[in-house]
Design a protein around this motif. Structure first.
Motif, PDB file in Angstrom:
ATOM      1  N   ASN A  66      -7.224 -18.527  58.339  1.00 58.62           N
ATOM      2  CA  ASN A  66      -7.500 -18.737  59.765  1.00 58.62           C
ATOM      3  C   ASN A  66      -8.660 -17.896  60.284  1.00 58.62           C
ATOM      4  O   ASN A  66      -8.833 -17.739  61.492  1.00 58.62           O
ATOM      5  N   CYS A  67      -9.488 -17.322  59.377  1.00 60.75           N
ATOM      6  CA  CYS A  67     -10.605 -16.476  59.802  1.00 60.75           C
ATOM      7  C   CYS A  67     -11.945 -17.111  59.446  1.00 60.75           C
ATOM      8  O   CYS A  67     -12.093 -17.711  58.383  1.00 60.75           O
ATOM      9  N   LYS A  68     -12.910 -16.939  60.331  1.00 60.93           N
ATOM     10  CA  LYS A  68     -14.257 -17.448  60.081  1.00 60.93           C
ATOM     11  C   LYS A  68     -15.280 -16.408  60.528  1.00 60.93           C
ATOM     12  O   LYS A  68     -15.290 -15.994  61.687  1.00 60.93           O
ATOM     13  N   VAL A  69     -16.126 -15.962  59.599  1.00 51.38           N
ATOM     14  CA  VAL A  69     -17.195 -15.027  59.935  1.00 51.38           C
ATOM     15  C   VAL A  69     -18.362 -15.834  60.493  1.00 51.38           C
ATOM     16  O   VAL A  69     -18.938 -16.671  59.797  1.00 51.38           O
ATOM     17  N   ILE A  70     -18.702 -15.600  61.758  1.00 53.57           N
ATOM     18  CA  ILE A  70     -19.764 -16.385  62.391  1.00 53.57           C
ATOM     19  C   ILE A  70     -21.104 -15.663  62.375  1.00 53.57           C
ATOM     20  O   ILE A  70     -22.142 -16.273  62.632  1.00 53.57           O
ATOM     21  N   SER A  71     -21.082 -14.348  62.057  1.00 52.91           N
ATOM     22  CA  SER A  71     -22.337 -13.608  62.022  1.00 52.91           C
ATOM     23  C   SER A  71     -22.108 -12.233  61.404  1.00 52.91           C
ATOM     24  O   SER A  71     -20.971 -11.767  61.298  1.00 52.91           O
ATOM     25  N   GLU A  72     -23.212 -11.595  60.985  1.00 55.16           N
ATOM     26  CA  GLU A  72     -23.181 -10.228  60.476  1.00 55.16           C
ATOM     27  C   GLU A  72     -24.322  -9.454  61.125  1.00 55.16           C
ATOM     28  O   GLU A  72     -25.353 -10.030  61.463  1.00 55.16           O
ATOM     29  N   ALA A  73     -24.126  -8.142  61.290  1.00 56.91           N
ATOM     30  CA  ALA A  73     -25.172  -7.308  61.878  1.00 56.91           C
ATOM     31  C   ALA A  73     -25.204  -5.958  61.180  1.00 56.91           C
ATOM     32  O   ALA A  73     -24.178  -5.462  60.711  1.00 56.91           O
ATOM     33  N   ALA A 121     -26.142  -6.866  69.467  1.00 54.36           N
ATOM     34  CA  ALA A 121     -26.505  -7.193  70.847  1.00 54.36           C
ATOM     35  C   ALA A 121     -27.507  -8.343  70.903  1.00 54.36           C
ATOM     36  O   ALA A 121     -27.514  -9.129  71.858  1.00 54.36           O
ATOM     37  N   GLN A 122     -28.342  -8.453  69.871  1.00 53.55           N
ATOM     38  CA  GLN A 122     -29.327  -9.533  69.816  1.00 53.55           C
ATOM     39  C   GLN A 122     -28.698 -10.859  69.392  1.00 53.55           C
ATOM     40  O   GLN A 122     -29.210 -11.928  69.719  1.00 53.55           O
ATOM     41  N   GLN A 123     -27.574 -10.783  68.672  1.00 53.94           N
ATOM     42  CA  GLN A 123     -26.951 -11.993  68.128  1.00 53.94           C
ATOM     43  C   GLN A 123     -25.874 -12.582  69.029  1.00 53.94           C
ATOM     44  O   GLN A 123     -25.732 -13.795  69.134  1.00 53.94           O
ATOM     45  N   ILE A 124     -25.100 -11.717  69.659  1.00 53.26           N
ATOM     46  CA  ILE A 124     -23.940 -12.185  70.410  1.00 53.26           C
ATOM     47  C   ILE A 124     -24.371 -12.811  71.737  1.00 53.26           C
ATOM     48  O   ILE A 124     -25.311 -12.352  72.382  1.00 53.26           O
ATOM     49  N   ASN A 136     -22.340 -17.820  71.097  1.00 51.88           N
ATOM     50  CA  ASN A 136     -22.039 -17.248  69.779  1.00 51.88           C
ATOM     51  C   ASN A 136     -21.179 -16.003  69.973  1.00 51.88           C
ATOM     52  O   ASN A 136     -21.568 -14.890  69.654  1.00 51.88           O
ATOM     53  N   CYS A 137     -19.998 -16.229  70.543  1.00 52.35           N
ATOM     54  CA  CYS A 137     -19.122 -15.121  70.913  1.00 52.35           C
ATOM     55  C   CYS A 137     -17.882 -15.107  70.019  1.00 52.35           C
ATOM     56  O   CYS A 137     -17.160 -16.103  69.933  1.00 52.35           O
ATOM     57  N   PRO A 138     -17.614 -13.989  69.357  1.00 47.35           N
ATOM     58  CA  PRO A 138     -16.452 -13.913  68.469  1.00 47.35           C
ATOM     59  C   PRO A 138     -15.176 -13.577  69.234  1.00 47.35           C
ATOM     60  O   PRO A 138     -15.217 -13.180  70.401  1.00 47.35           O
ATOM     61  N   VAL A 194     -13.798  -9.619  74.131  1.00 47.43           N
ATOM     62  CA  VAL A 194     -13.904  -9.496  72.675  1.00 47.43           C
ATOM     63  C   VAL A 194     -13.101  -8.286  72.208  1.00 47.43           C
ATOM     64  O   VAL A 194     -13.248  -7.186  72.739  1.00 47.43           O
ATOM     65  N   LYS A 195     -12.241  -8.487  71.218  1.00 45.41           N
ATOM     66  CA  LYS A 195     -11.454  -7.388  70.666  1.00 45.41           C
ATOM     67  C   LYS A 195     -12.280  -6.643  69.619  1.00 45.41           C
ATOM     68  O   LYS A 195     -13.042  -7.252  68.867  1.00 45.41           O
TER      69      LYS A 195
END
Length: 222
Positions: free
Chosen positions: A31-38, A45-48, A52-54, A82-83
């Protein structure tokens, strides 16, 4: 049968191999999906964004440019829903307290078992917090209840002026000896305040004191 909701995750860590390994591990959780890495908080801060909010940000503490403490505070201010799950090798009370005050909802060590990580993600999603066995279960059951905002003062354990003063100092990075100096008392007296609060508040360590203070607005989350 209702489909289990997907947990969207962003991983923030300055070690690329660790990030990739973590992404692979999360990919094994159904049930988990990684939508981005930083690489650090600035990259996050540039990606979220709203698009594109986790649900959860897995956040390292020691990173260049913008570390975990700064990033947690930034997320709390800009994306409060966001947690934040702090993931670190640092198990000191000072680090845990600082992350909690910065806005982290959970704290887990990097040498934890994969199953604990999975549990942490699910509890963050369902309960809003995860702190393993660092504090008493009784306190954790109430610490992040959003509806619990109208507790009357007379329903709380009664703390005297010096105990309240000690509680606020306990939420800082000061050592107990430094707190004693600030309060102009002997270290043994501070030990007495600490043990009295442990008993009154039903907590077992300094982290528990901080969680209590945050919940009841004795100190501000920064």
């Amino acid at each position: 049968m209702k489909k289990e909701a997907e947990i969207k995750v962003i991983i923030v860590d300055d070690h690329k191999l660790f990030r990739k390994g973590m992404a692979g591990l999360l990919g094994n959780f159904k049930n988990c999906k990684v939508i981005s890495e930083a690489n650090n908080g600035e990259e996050l801060a540039q990606q979220i964004s709203a698009a594109n909010c986790p649900d959860i940000v897995i956040l390292d503490i020691n990173m260049p440019v913008m570390d975990g403490y700064e990033t947690a505070a930034w997320l709390k201010k800009n994306f409060p829903k966001v947690k934040i799950l702090a993931l670190s090798m640092n198990d000191s009370e000072e680090a845990i307290i600082k992350m909690l005050r910065a806005g982290a909802n959970g704290y887990i060590l990097k040498d934890a078992e994969p199953e604990e990580l999975h549990i942490a993600l699910e509890e963050l999603t369902n309960k809003g917090f995860y702190h393993s066995d660092m504090v008493s279960g009784a306190l954790l059951n109430n610490i992040y209840k959003e509806s619990d905002t109208t507790i009357k003062n007379n329903e709380l354990p009664e703390l005297n002026e010096r105990e309240n003063e000690f509680l606020k100092f306990a939420c800082t990075e000061l050592t107990y000896k430094e707190i004693a100096d600030k309060m102009f008392v002997a270290p043994r007296t501070v030990d007495g305040y600490r043990e009295a609060l442990f008993e009154k508040l039903n907590v077992k360590n300094r982290v528990g004191l901080v969680l209590y203070a945050i919940k009841h607005k004795k100190v501000k989350v920064v």
